[in-house]
Design a protein around this motif. Structure first.
Motif, PDB file in Angstrom:
ATOM      1  N   SER A 117       0.826  -1.205   0.000  1.00 39.10           N
ATOM      2  CA  SER A 117       0.000   0.000   0.000  1.00 39.10           C
ATOM      3  C   SER A 117       0.856   1.249   0.000  1.00 39.10           C
ATOM      4  N   GLY A 118       1.910   1.262   0.826  1.00 42.36           N
ATOM      5  CA  GLY A 118       2.778   2.429   0.862  1.00 42.36           C
ATOM      6  C   GLY A 118       3.491   2.675  -0.451  1.00 42.36           C
ATOM      7  N   ALA A 119       3.869   1.594  -1.147  1.00 44.43           N
ATOM      8  CA  ALA A 119       4.552   1.738  -2.429  1.00 44.43           C
ATOM      9  C   ALA A 119       3.589   2.167  -3.530  1.00 44.43           C
ATOM     10  N   ARG A 120       2.400   1.566  -3.546  1.00 43.42           N
ATOM     11  CA  ARG A 120       1.451   1.839  -4.622  1.00 43.42           C
ATOM     12  C   ARG A 120       0.709   3.150  -4.425  1.00 43.42           C
ATOM     13  N   ALA A 121       0.587   3.614  -3.191  1.00 41.07           N
ATOM     14  CA  ALA A 121      -0.166   4.846  -2.944  1.00 41.07           C
ATOM     15  C   ALA A 121       0.470   6.041  -3.632  1.00 41.07           C
ATOM     16  N   GLY A 122       1.788   6.034  -3.758  1.00 46.99           N
ATOM     17  CA  GLY A 122       2.457   7.175  -4.374  1.00 46.99           C
ATOM     18  C   GLY A 122       3.029   6.893  -5.745  1.00 46.99           C
ATOM     19  N   ARG A 123       2.592   5.817  -6.400  1.00 47.61           N
ATOM     20  CA  ARG A 123       3.212   5.462  -7.675  1.00 47.61           C
ATOM     21  C   ARG A 123       2.834   6.440  -8.779  1.00 47.61           C
ATOM     22  N   HIS A 124       1.716   7.167  -8.626  1.00 49.04           N
ATOM     23  CA  HIS A 124       1.327   8.156  -9.624  1.00 49.04           C
ATOM     24  C   HIS A 124       1.636   9.574  -9.155  1.00 49.04           C
ATOM     25  N   VAL A 125       2.331   9.695  -8.013  1.00 48.35           N
ATOM     26  CA  VAL A 125       2.762  10.993  -7.513  1.00 48.35           C
ATOM     27  C   VAL A 125       4.281  11.037  -7.617  1.00 48.35           C
ATOM     28  N   VAL A 126       4.814  11.960  -8.404  1.00 47.64           N
ATOM     29  CA  VAL A 126       6.240  12.007  -8.686  1.00 47.64           C
ATOM     30  C   VAL A 126       6.838  13.236  -8.021  1.00 47.64           C
ATOM     31  N   ALA A 127       7.807  13.034  -7.131  1.00 49.70           N
ATOM     32  CA  ALA A 127       8.512  14.128  -6.482  1.00 49.70           C
ATOM     33  C   ALA A 127       9.696  14.540  -7.343  1.00 49.70           C
TER      34      ALA A 127
END
Length: 410
Positions: free
Chosen positions: A143-153
């Motif tokens: 969940s932690g990995a996939r939650a930000g997969r479409h958010v790019v820093a």
């Protein structure tokens, strides 16, 4: 990497700390419920199996709410991690830190839930506890990995990237595999194939998880197709805008409605079973669990609605600046909820009824009044699922008002 994660955690805001406690508490509750459901598999009667299924149902919306909380916090977390990009960190490094953060919260919460189970079930079976803790922790990592997969820093800020996903045969295979595991763990013939008695509850849990993912992925293109058709055949501007918004991001709606659809599926299936075997106290517990699951699913929908308004606030602000009244924009939110929830809930209810009725037809033990009651119960579950989505959309109007006022600020 662990030292960097600790440094970043010391700089969290109050909202992020609250979100972290929510995730840990959610994983603790889910762990406690799954461990208890596994312990109930020691009972050979139907009541024990149904009670375990009810507890597993309660764990699923909690897990869905935790994942939605992770998604809502992903952009805020990426703002903290964006500074690492200036130091040379890659996007994969940033996502790896997000996975470690989600996994650590899941581990602490699952250990707390396991401790609560062992204290309250001193005479119950314990071998399943480390297995459940490992699975919940793994779920937190994913969940932690996939939650930000479409958010790019990036060094210049944080951006979201959308990905339109085409339907795959794998989606339907997950649904079939999930249903197969549910049949194996929930029927006497299937349980006879398992070497350990309490393994039936783990099989049911695994089947439920696979079914949840399968329904979520398959619902993506179902929602897109229904929204596209609704947009082509409408003369209402609000419905047209809602249909285009749903069609542009059906995956987000499928994810938000996944637990709702699963609740409708089990509710319709439970109603069909009640028509066959009669109503019992175990069925009453299942119905209570369905109501709680639906309420928790509504909370996850609120989180999704907040996330969507964050992404679309500039588009809504542009419409408001062009003269579209705020009431009409609120109507768009309601129509979005209906367009997304109606096809998913209808398909889930039909599938739930067929899972129970089709085996009865094969055995030749079928009565017409069973189907009547199953259809009525399925219709009630569809109405409850759509109503929950609509009520959430109505309740989200203050969030819309806040998003518009934020964009109007100089």
């Amino acid at each position: 990497m662990i030292a960097v994660l600790r440094m970043l955690n010391r700089g969290r805001s109050r909202a992020e700390r609250v979100r972290a406690r929510l995730v840990a508490a959610g994983t603790a509750v889910a762990t406690f419920l799954v461990c208890t459901a596994v312990s109930l598999a020691d009972y050979d009667d139907e009541g024990g199996s149904l009670t375990g299924l009810a507890l597993a149902l309660l764990a699923l919306p909690v897990a869905g709410l935790v994942h939605q909380a992770n998604r809502l916090a992903s952009a805020t977390r990426e703002h903290r991690l964006a500074a690492l990009r200036l130091a040379g960190a890659t996007p994969d490094d940033v996502r790896r830190l997000g996975a470690m953060e989600g996994g650590s919260l899941a581990l602490s919460g699952s250990l707390l839930g396991a401790a609560g189970y062992m204290i309250t079930h001193l005479d119950g079976p314990l071998p399943q506890v480390p297995v459940v803790v490992a699975l919940v922790t793994l779920g937190g990592l994913v969940s932690g990995a996939r939650a930000g997969r479409h958010v790019v820093a990036t060094p210049l800020g944080v951006v979201r990237r959308a990905r339109v996903r085409e339907p795959l045969v794998r989606d339907l295979l997950l649904v079939v595999a999930g249903l197969g595991l549910l049949v194996m763990g929930g029927t006497e013939q299937g349980r006879s194939l398992l070497p350990i008695r309490w393994a039936a509850a783990l099989v049911i849990t695994a089947g439920t998880v696979l079914l949840l993912f399968g329904v979520t992925l398959a619902a993506t293109w179902l929602i897109r197709a229904y929204a596209r058709r609704a947009g082509r055949g409408t003369r209402s501007a609000e419905t047209l805008v809602a249909a285009r918004l749903v069609e542009a991001d059906p995956r987000a709606w499928a994810r938000a409605l996944s637990v709702v659809s699963l609740t409708v599926f089990f509710g319709a299936g439970a109603g069909a079973q009640q028509a066959v075997v009669g109503y019992s106290s175990a069925h009453a517990l299942v119905d209570l669990a369905l109501l709680v699951a639906l309420a928790t699913s509504a909370a996850a929908l609120v989180v999704h609605q907040a996330e969507e308004l964050i992404d679309l606030r500039r588009s809504f602000a542009a419409l408001a600046a062009a003269g579209v009244p705020e009431r009409a924009l609120g109507g768009v939110l309601v129509r979005q909820a209906v367009l997304a929830a109606l096809p998913v809930c209808v398909v889930a209810a039909v599938a739930g009824v067929l899972v129970v009725i089709v085996p009865q037809l094969g055995l030749g033990d079928y009565r017409a009044q069973w189907l009547v009651w199953a259809i009525v119960r399925g219709g009630l579950m569809v109405g409850a699922g759509v109503l929950a989505a609509v009520l959430v959309a109505v309740a989200a109007r203050p969030l819309l008002r806040g998003a518009l006022s934020l964009e109007r600020r100089p």
